[in-house]
Write an enzyme that holds these catalytic residues in place. Sequence first.
Site, PDB file in Angstrom:
ATOM      1  N   ASP A  98      32.470  46.710  53.068  1.00 29.51           N
ATOM      2  CA  ASP A  98      32.007  47.707  52.111  1.00 29.51           C
ATOM      3  C   ASP A  98      31.733  47.024  50.774  1.00 29.51           C
ATOM      4  O   ASP A  98      32.618  46.350  50.225  1.00 29.51           O
ATOM      5  CB  ASP A  98      33.075  48.801  51.935  1.00 29.51           C
ATOM      6  CG  ASP A  98      32.676  49.868  50.927  1.00 29.51           C
ATOM      7  OD1 ASP A  98      31.467  50.024  50.656  1.00 29.51           O
ATOM      8  OD2 ASP A  98      33.577  50.551  50.397  1.00 29.51           O
ATOM      9  N   ASP A 100      30.559  47.911  46.939  1.00 29.23           N
ATOM     10  CA  ASP A 100      30.420  49.014  45.997  1.00 29.23           C
ATOM     11  C   ASP A 100      30.043  48.437  44.643  1.00 29.23           C
ATOM     12  O   ASP A 100      30.746  47.564  44.118  1.00 29.23           O
ATOM     13  CB  ASP A 100      31.734  49.784  45.900  1.00 29.23           C
ATOM     14  CG  ASP A 100      31.606  51.093  45.142  1.00 29.23           C
ATOM     15  OD1 ASP A 100      30.808  51.159  44.187  1.00 29.23           O
ATOM     16  OD2 ASP A 100      32.307  52.057  45.493  1.00 29.23           O
ATOM     17  N   ASP A 295      35.007  45.210  49.297  1.00 32.99           N
ATOM     18  CA  ASP A 295      36.207  46.029  49.100  1.00 32.99           C
ATOM     19  C   ASP A 295      37.203  45.625  50.192  1.00 32.99           C
ATOM     20  O   ASP A 295      37.075  46.026  51.352  1.00 32.99           O
ATOM     21  CB  ASP A 295      35.835  47.507  49.209  1.00 32.99           C
ATOM     22  CG  ASP A 295      36.979  48.429  48.821  1.00 32.99           C
ATOM     23  OD1 ASP A 295      38.112  47.931  48.645  1.00 32.99           O
ATOM     24  OD2 ASP A 295      36.751  49.645  48.698  1.00 32.99           O
TER      25      ASP A 295
END
Length: 392
Positions: A98, A100, A295
Amino acid sequence: MEERTRAYLRGRFGDHYRRTDPTPPPDANEREWGYIPWTEGPGETMVRHRSLLDLGELSDFLGRERPRHVYFSAGRYADPGASTMRDKSWRSSDLIFDLDADHLPSVDPAKTSYADMLAACKDALLKLLDFLENDFGFEDLTVVFSGGRGYHVHVRDENVQHLESDARREIVDYVRGIGLEFDHLVDDETVGGEAGRKSPATNRVLPREGGWGARIHERVLELAREIREMDEDDAIDRLSEYEGIGEGKARAMWNISRDRFAEIERGNVSAHTAFEQVASQFVSVTVAEQNAPIDEPVTTDTNRLIRLPGSIHGGSGLAVRRLDRDEIEAFDPLTDAVPETFVGHQISVELPEEWTGELRGDSFTLEAGDHSVPEYLGVFLMARGDAEKGPE
């Protein structure tokens, strides 16, 4: 969010789901499913521990429930609808990454525009894919725009499916460059030492292809190319910027870059101790510039819920988009992730304060007050909490 806004968005999300048919992930019946409905109040309530058997046909469920967010698990289970993780009986998990934009070191969410945040996150995605494809050799990758501030990568190669959290942590450490040490990157190369003559010597060589060693070698090579084109005084000044490099070592490095450049090209950093000294200083710089700022808890969590491609992100009104590998470079989320359902209509919205931004190739500057705007912009503003639905 006011009830009128919530009801409007829920209704239009339902229209979108009745016109589209999101593709479920492989082994969808073995995964846990979860969603967030359009509930009243400032918080959000997750409904989870559901199986597809509980939800019913996915397209029917989405059109009926019209959820704000939709998720499925990285993990596969014997009983995905069980109410506790222990009772689910874990079988395997995809490896999920992930990215972000809020977590990128180059981004200040208070100062960076949404478009610039997304551009920075795509750069981070390309770095991550370099690690996954070239360093690890993964082949079964699915890249997804999250619909919000970043991207997800699902790795489904068979050899990662049964990794426990500790092994996944090692992959995280590698792509983040955590604990990287110069001595672990160089290879010892024995040279010389013919029979009856002097003992063999050992060169310290950085790899030229693949991995962090090759990335650092490229930095060394760039420096060698730079200084060999300088005159001696400028080269000494340039090299003196590095810790522990005085005039003598700098002059030796300049001479080697001119007379023995081929040795530097092939990765021999022991051509002079000064080159090895500088190369070791490139570790932290290279990691800072080229690591993939993922992440971390998402990747190590074998039970993580992740957004369903084809759904709509309830915090932006943008589509969660699966991307083919050759689409990524040209992909513009503020254009390509705008659902067609919301294109071609005008709606009224109420803005409590001025808003400036861009969407679908157009720039907008809206003062506080009531406005008639393209529906895709209105949905975007309302989903983000920047506007309320106005009366028609």
